[in-house]
Design a protein around this motif. Sequence first.
Motif, PDB file in Angstrom:
ATOM      1  N   PRO A  89      41.021  52.554  46.747  1.00  7.86           N
ATOM      2  CA  PRO A  89      41.185  53.500  45.633  1.00  7.86           C
ATOM      3  C   PRO A  89      42.635  53.589  45.129  1.00  7.86           C
ATOM      4  CG  PRO A  89      40.074  54.551  47.493  1.00  7.86           C
ATOM      5  CD  PRO A  89      40.482  53.199  47.940  1.00  7.86           C
ATOM      6  N   ALA A  90      43.587  53.335  46.004  1.00 11.64           N
ATOM      7  CA  ALA A  90      44.990  53.499  45.618  1.00 11.64           C
ATOM      8  C   ALA A  90      45.608  52.260  44.966  1.00 11.64           C
ATOM      9  CB  ALA A  90      45.812  53.888  46.854  1.00 11.64           C
ATOM     10  N   MET A  91      44.831  51.206  44.771  1.00  9.46           N
ATOM     11  CA  MET A  91      45.429  50.000  44.185  1.00  9.46           C
ATOM     12  C   MET A  91      45.840  50.238  42.736  1.00  9.46           C
ATOM     13  SD  MET A  91      42.095  47.526  43.705  1.00  9.46           S
ATOM     14  CE  MET A  91      42.958  46.236  42.872  1.00  9.46           C
ATOM     15  N   PRO A  92      46.808  49.462  42.229  1.00  8.59           N
ATOM     16  CA  PRO A  92      47.215  49.630  40.832  1.00  8.59           C
ATOM     17  C   PRO A  92      46.079  49.266  39.885  1.00  8.59           C
ATOM     18  CG  PRO A  92      48.299  47.716  41.812  1.00  8.59           C
ATOM     19  CD  PRO A  92      47.527  48.386  42.903  1.00  8.59           C
ATOM     20  N   ARG A  93      45.960  50.014  38.811  1.00  6.70           N
ATOM     21  CA  ARG A  93      44.907  49.768  37.817  1.00  6.70           C
ATOM     22  C   ARG A  93      45.497  49.804  36.424  1.00  6.70           C
ATOM     23  NH1 ARG A  93      42.242  51.692  42.143  1.00  6.70           N
ATOM     24  NH2 ARG A  93      40.120  50.995  42.435  1.00  6.70           N
ATOM     25  N   PRO A  94      44.939  48.979  35.535  1.00  6.47           N
ATOM     26  CA  PRO A  94      45.378  49.079  34.132  1.00  6.47           C
ATOM     27  C   PRO A  94      44.864  50.373  33.501  1.00  6.47           C
ATOM     28  CG  PRO A  94      43.656  47.416  34.363  1.00  6.47           C
ATOM     29  CD  PRO A  94      43.944  47.942  35.731  1.00  6.47           C
ATOM     30  N   TYR A 101      29.024  37.985  37.096  1.00  7.49           N
ATOM     31  CA  TYR A 101      28.882  39.184  37.921  1.00  7.49           C
ATOM     32  C   TYR A 101      30.248  39.645  38.429  1.00  7.49           C
ATOM     33  CZ  TYR A 101      27.828  42.036  42.016  1.00  7.49           C
ATOM     34  OH  TYR A 101      27.800  43.052  42.935  1.00  7.49           O
ATOM     35  N   TRP A 102      31.044  38.724  38.974  1.00  7.16           N
ATOM     36  CA  TRP A 102      32.338  39.124  39.534  1.00  7.16           C
ATOM     37  C   TRP A 102      33.305  39.568  38.450  1.00  7.16           C
ATOM     38  CZ3 TRP A 102      33.203  41.011  44.025  1.00  7.16           C
ATOM     39  CH2 TRP A 102      32.322  40.714  45.044  1.00  7.16           C
ATOM     40  N   MET A 103      33.213  39.026  37.264  1.00  6.09           N
ATOM     41  CA  MET A 103      34.041  39.535  36.166  1.00  6.09           C
ATOM     42  C   MET A 103      33.679  40.992  35.882  1.00  6.09           C
ATOM     43  SD  MET A 103      36.287  37.394  35.154  1.00  6.09           S
ATOM     44  CE  MET A 103      36.564  35.761  35.796  1.00  6.09           C
ATOM     45  N   MET A 104      32.388  41.295  35.961  1.00 11.38           N
ATOM     46  CA  MET A 104      31.959  42.678  35.786  1.00 11.38           C
ATOM     47  C   MET A 104      32.504  43.559  36.898  1.00 11.38           C
ATOM     48  SD  MET A 104      30.530  45.109  34.201  1.00 11.38           S
ATOM     49  CE  MET A 104      29.544  44.389  32.907  1.00 11.38           C
ATOM     50  N   VAL A 105      32.442  43.072  38.132  1.00 12.53           N
ATOM     51  CA  VAL A 105      32.975  43.841  39.249  1.00 12.53           C
ATOM     52  C   VAL A 105      34.451  44.152  39.014  1.00 12.53           C
ATOM     53  CG1 VAL A 105      33.558  43.790  41.719  1.00 12.53           C
ATOM     54  CG2 VAL A 105      31.306  43.000  40.954  1.00 12.53           C
ATOM     55  N   TYR A 106      35.221  43.148  38.611  1.00 10.78           N
ATOM     56  CA  TYR A 106      36.654  43.372  38.399  1.00 10.78           C
ATOM     57  C   TYR A 106      36.907  44.395  37.287  1.00 10.78           C
ATOM     58  CZ  TYR A 106      37.059  39.090  41.160  1.00 10.78           C
ATOM     59  OH  TYR A 106      36.954  38.137  42.139  1.00 10.78           O
ATOM     60  N   THR A 107      36.086  44.375  36.252  1.00  9.04           N
ATOM     61  CA  THR A 107      36.288  45.374  35.196  1.00  9.04           C
ATOM     62  C   THR A 107      35.927  46.771  35.700  1.00  9.04           C
ATOM     63  OG1 THR A 107      34.118  45.000  34.183  1.00  9.04           O
ATOM     64  CG2 THR A 107      35.973  43.748  33.285  1.00  9.04           C
ATOM     65  N   LEU A 108      34.958  46.872  36.596  1.00  8.03           N
ATOM     66  CA  LEU A 108      34.644  48.170  37.194  1.00  8.03           C
ATOM     67  C   LEU A 108      35.761  48.616  38.138  1.00  8.03           C
ATOM     68  CD1 LEU A 108      30.826  47.742  37.910  1.00  8.03           C
ATOM     69  CD2 LEU A 108      31.875  49.355  36.301  1.00  8.03           C
ATOM     70  N   VAL A 109      36.342  47.682  38.866  1.00  4.33           N
ATOM     71  CA  VAL A 109      37.455  48.015  39.760  1.00  4.33           C
ATOM     72  C   VAL A 109      38.615  48.595  38.955  1.00  4.33           C
ATOM     73  CG1 VAL A 109      39.192  47.078  41.354  1.00  4.33           C
ATOM     74  CG2 VAL A 109      36.821  46.316  41.516  1.00  4.33           C
ATOM     75  N   ALA A 110      38.787  48.133  37.728  1.00  7.80           N
ATOM     76  CA  ALA A 110      39.884  48.606  36.882  1.00  7.80           C
ATOM     77  C   ALA A 110      39.712  50.069  36.474  1.00  7.80           C
ATOM     78  CB  ALA A 110      40.011  47.735  35.639  1.00  7.80           C
ATOM     79  N   ARG A 137      39.475  44.166  26.892  1.00  5.62           N
ATOM     80  CA  ARG A 137      39.373  45.559  27.344  1.00  5.62           C
ATOM     81  C   ARG A 137      40.526  46.384  26.763  1.00  5.62           C
ATOM     82  NH1 ARG A 137      41.432  48.532  31.738  1.00  5.62           N
ATOM     83  NH2 ARG A 137      40.007  50.092  32.571  1.00  5.62           N
ATOM     84  N   ALA A 138      41.728  45.830  26.828  1.00 12.27           N
ATOM     85  CA  ALA A 138      42.902  46.518  26.282  1.00 12.27           C
ATOM     86  C   ALA A 138      42.780  46.687  24.770  1.00 12.27           C
ATOM     87  CB  ALA A 138      44.177  45.764  26.640  1.00 12.27           C
ATOM     88  N   LEU A 139      42.299  45.658  24.072  1.00 12.92           N
ATOM     89  CA  LEU A 139      42.112  45.746  22.621  1.00 12.92           C
ATOM     90  C   LEU A 139      41.107  46.840  22.275  1.00 12.92           C
ATOM     91  CD1 LEU A 139      42.054  41.980  21.608  1.00 12.92           C
ATOM     92  CD2 LEU A 139      43.701  43.704  20.820  1.00 12.92           C
ATOM     93  N   ARG A 147      50.684  46.223  33.584  1.00  4.53           N
ATOM     94  CA  ARG A 147      49.744  46.932  34.457  1.00  4.53           C
ATOM     95  C   ARG A 147      48.618  45.986  34.901  1.00  4.53           C
ATOM     96  NH1 ARG A 147      51.302  51.459  31.218  1.00  4.53           N
ATOM     97  NH2 ARG A 147      49.806  50.948  29.581  1.00  4.53           N
ATOM     98  N   ILE A 148      48.151  45.153  33.983  1.00  9.88           N
ATOM     99  CA  ILE A 148      47.113  44.171  34.337  1.00  9.88           C
ATOM    100  C   ILE A 148      47.669  43.166  35.337  1.00  9.88           C
ATOM    101  CG2 ILE A 148      45.643  42.315  33.449  1.00  9.88           C
ATOM    102  CD1 ILE A 148      45.404  43.997  30.839  1.00  9.88           C
ATOM    103  N   ARG A 149      48.908  42.751  35.155  1.00  7.65           N
ATOM    104  CA  ARG A 149      49.533  41.813  36.106  1.00  7.65           C
ATOM    105  C   ARG A 149      49.543  42.426  37.508  1.00  7.65           C
ATOM    106  NH1 ARG A 149      55.534  41.281  35.287  1.00  7.65           N
ATOM    107  NH2 ARG A 149      55.331  43.305  36.247  1.00  7.65           N
TER     108      ARG A 149
END
Length: 172
Positions: free
Chosen positions: A166-171, A116-125, A48-50, A62-64
Amino acid sequence: RIALRIAPLESESLVDHARAGRLAEYLEDRYRRIKTLVPVAAEVFVLRALGRGMANDDERFRIRDFFAAIPDLSLSGDDLDGALFQAFRKPRAPGAQVLGELARVAQSLPDPVDRYWMMVYTLVAELPATVPSWRVIPFTGVMQAAFQITDTDMELAVVDALSFPPAMPRPT
């Protein structure tokens, strides 16, 4: 099963373990298995970063922070830093395409629930306000294709992603 977003076989196993009085054993095994997915998630977020031209140390930090805010992706500080460092420093073929790399990662996840959950996490980002418009987020489209997530499951993933604070840290 549907509320927990787990597959039929997994729900059967969960019920069988509960009936046998071995639910704690089952949950501990699932927890350990989920933790083995952190390096895979690290690889997804490096890609995603690349794709965004942000594969640098600031983005890694930020990802950490993002991973640390999600219990499923949280490891001890050193383990998490190590997984992210390895993913960011992994040699890649010259001209490697994000779609091809994501397809390779998806092949390492035979369980559709994990994909599916990997997709969820990328949407959360993503910024929460943009998540309902997932079709116009470039990385999301590439990820959906590589991970073979249906539009129906994408809509469910949006609902799951929006359940995170909504306020959690995001990359970036």
